[in-house]
Design an enzyme around this catalytic site. Structure first.
Site, PDB file in Angstrom:
ATOM      1  N   ARG A  74      50.902  16.721  16.768  1.00 50.93           N
ATOM      2  CA  ARG A  74      50.315  16.632  15.428  1.00 50.93           C
ATOM      3  C   ARG A  74      49.874  15.193  15.204  1.00 50.93           C
ATOM      4  O   ARG A  74      50.708  14.282  15.096  1.00 50.93           O
ATOM      5  CB  ARG A  74      51.349  17.061  14.384  1.00 50.93           C
ATOM      6  CG  ARG A  74      50.889  16.915  12.933  1.00 50.93           C
ATOM      7  CD  ARG A  74      49.813  17.899  12.589  1.00 50.93           C
ATOM      8  NE  ARG A  74      49.654  18.025  11.143  1.00 50.93           N
ATOM      9  CZ  ARG A  74      48.495  18.208  10.525  1.00 50.93           C
ATOM     10  NH1 ARG A  74      47.381  18.265  11.239  1.00 50.93           N
ATOM     11  NH2 ARG A  74      48.439  18.345   9.226  1.00 50.93           N
ATOM     12  N   GLY A  75      48.572  14.964  15.184  1.00 58.39           N
ATOM     13  CA  GLY A  75      48.047  13.612  15.118  1.00 58.39           C
ATOM     14  C   GLY A  75      48.562  12.793  13.957  1.00 58.39           C
ATOM     15  O   GLY A  75      48.869  11.606  14.098  1.00 58.39           O
ATOM     16  N   GLU A  76      48.667  13.393  12.780  1.00 62.05           N
ATOM     17  CA  GLU A  76      49.111  12.662  11.593  1.00 62.05           C
ATOM     18  C   GLU A  76      50.516  12.108  11.752  1.00 62.05           C
ATOM     19  O   GLU A  76      50.871  11.099  11.146  1.00 62.05           O
ATOM     20  CB  GLU A  76      49.047  13.567  10.365  1.00 62.05           C
ATOM     21  CG  GLU A  76      47.628  13.959   9.971  1.00 62.05           C
ATOM     22  CD  GLU A  76      47.610  14.859   8.757  1.00 62.05           C
ATOM     23  OE1 GLU A  76      48.677  15.045   8.136  1.00 62.05           O
ATOM     24  OE2 GLU A  76      46.538  15.389   8.418  1.00 62.05           O
ATOM     25  N   ASP A  77      51.333  12.758  12.573  1.00 62.21           N
ATOM     26  CA  ASP A  77      52.725  12.341  12.766  1.00 62.21           C
ATOM     27  C   ASP A  77      52.886  11.294  13.857  1.00 62.21           C
ATOM     28  O   ASP A  77      53.620  10.320  13.694  1.00 62.21           O
ATOM     29  CB  ASP A  77      53.601  13.543  13.137  1.00 62.21           C
ATOM     30  CG  ASP A  77      53.895  14.439  11.958  1.00 62.21           C
ATOM     31  OD1 ASP A  77      53.499  14.095  10.837  1.00 62.21           O
ATOM     32  OD2 ASP A  77      54.499  15.499  12.161  1.00 62.21           O
ATOM     33  N   THR A  78      52.221  11.499  14.985  1.00 63.86           N
ATOM     34  CA  THR A  78      52.590  10.714  16.173  1.00 63.86           C
ATOM     35  C   THR A  78      51.448  10.075  16.944  1.00 63.86           C
ATOM     36  O   THR A  78      51.699   9.386  17.929  1.00 63.86           O
ATOM     37  CB  THR A  78      53.382  11.603  17.153  1.00 63.86           C
ATOM     38  OG1 THR A  78      52.511  12.598  17.721  1.00 63.86           O
ATOM     39  CG2 THR A  78      54.565  12.279  16.489  1.00 63.86           C
ATOM     40  N   ARG A  79      50.196  10.311  16.542  1.00 67.84           N
ATOM     41  CA  ARG A  79      49.082   9.825  17.363  1.00 67.84           C
ATOM     42  C   ARG A  79      49.137   8.324  17.606  1.00 67.84           C
ATOM     43  O   ARG A  79      48.894   7.858  18.719  1.00 67.84           O
ATOM     44  CB  ARG A  79      47.738  10.173  16.720  1.00 67.84           C
ATOM     45  CG  ARG A  79      46.549   9.641  17.523  1.00 67.84           C
ATOM     46  CD  ARG A  79      45.228   9.955  16.867  1.00 67.84           C
ATOM     47  NE  ARG A  79      44.961  11.377  16.812  1.00 67.84           N
ATOM     48  CZ  ARG A  79      44.529  12.107  17.837  1.00 67.84           C
ATOM     49  NH1 ARG A  79      44.336  11.526  19.015  1.00 67.84           N
ATOM     50  NH2 ARG A  79      44.305  13.391  17.701  1.00 67.84           N
ATOM     51  N   GLY A 107      37.670  22.117  13.481  1.00 67.47           N
ATOM     52  CA  GLY A 107      37.307  23.243  12.647  1.00 67.47           C
ATOM     53  C   GLY A 107      38.465  24.213  12.555  1.00 67.47           C
ATOM     54  O   GLY A 107      39.607  23.873  12.818  1.00 67.47           O
ATOM     55  N   GLU A 137      47.059  26.344  19.369  1.00 70.14           N
ATOM     56  CA  GLU A 137      47.135  25.609  20.630  1.00 70.14           C
ATOM     57  C   GLU A 137      48.403  25.996  21.383  1.00 70.14           C
ATOM     58  O   GLU A 137      48.395  26.204  22.605  1.00 70.14           O
ATOM     59  CB  GLU A 137      47.140  24.114  20.319  1.00 70.14           C
ATOM     60  CG  GLU A 137      46.881  23.200  21.501  1.00 70.14           C
ATOM     61  CD  GLU A 137      46.724  21.758  21.033  1.00 70.14           C
ATOM     62  OE1 GLU A 137      45.593  21.371  20.714  1.00 70.14           O
ATOM     63  OE2 GLU A 137      47.736  21.030  20.975  1.00 70.14           O
TER      64      GLU A 137
END
Length: 200
Positions: A30-35, A63, A97
């Site tokens: 999850r990009g918002e958490d760990t990117r 999308g 995913e």
């Protein structure tokens, strides 16, 4: 090492060792958490170890459906590392995913390794706390009970696999080092010797 890890290794050694993979590892997160923190550091450590790792482009606009390029990357990766974090389940993209990753595990005997980053494995497995709340919101929005049940089953299945839990380590550096060392052994076709290096 759990029996699930052992079975993953045995099946992968027989059916995927001769296949040519585009990537050694696919990172699901999850990009918002760990990117920009944990996943970035993990990706760098894997890269420095010579492990060919796919990580999605931060600039790509997402999308409602996973792009064909991302689906192809999952299919062409020997191993998928799933980084479970606090809001992983809030993204239907991540959930879809995850189902694709499990589909590839079933069809191509690809290995799936969960990483529990600041979340309890039992909360993922049983969809408790933030996971329960996020799924309830999805169910209200998508109004598709079958799809939500499939997401829940996928979470349970992956959480039951042997992997790594941050709370078992003194710090994130040691956590990442252990992940990379184990993945390196797997990538180097050490499936038959994996019992010597149990995942924690």
């Amino acid at each position: 090492m759990t029996s699930s890890m052992a079975s993953q290794g045995v099946s992968s050694s027989s059916s995927s060792s001769t296949r040519r993979w585009t990537y050694d590892v696919f990172l699901s997160f999850r990009g918002e958490d760990t990117r920009h923190n944990f996943t970035a550091h993990l990706y760098h450590a894997l890269h420095m170890k010579g492990i060919n790792t796919f990580i999605d482009d931060d600039e790509v606009k997402r999308g409602e459906e996973i792009s064909p390029a991302l689906l192809k990357a999952i299919e062409e990766s020997k191993i998928s590392i799933v980084v479970f974090s606090q809001t992983y389940v809030s993204s239907t993209w991540c959930l879809d995913e995850l189902m694709k990753i499990l589909e590839c595990k079933e069809i191509n005997a690809q290995m799936v390794l969960p990483v529990f980053y600041k979340v309890n494995p039992s909360d993922v497995r049983n969809q408790k706390k933030s996971f329960e709340k996020a799924l309830a919101k999805h169910q209200e929005r998508v109004k598709d009970d079958i799809k939500v049940q499939r997401w829940k089953a996928a979470l349970t299945q992956v959480a039951n696999l042997s992997g790594w839990h941050l709370e078992n380590y003194e710090n994130e550096a040691k956590f990442i080092d252990n992940i990379v060392q184990n993945v390196s052994r797997i990538v180097n076709h050490a499936y038959l010797h994996v019992a010597k290096y149990p995942l924690e």
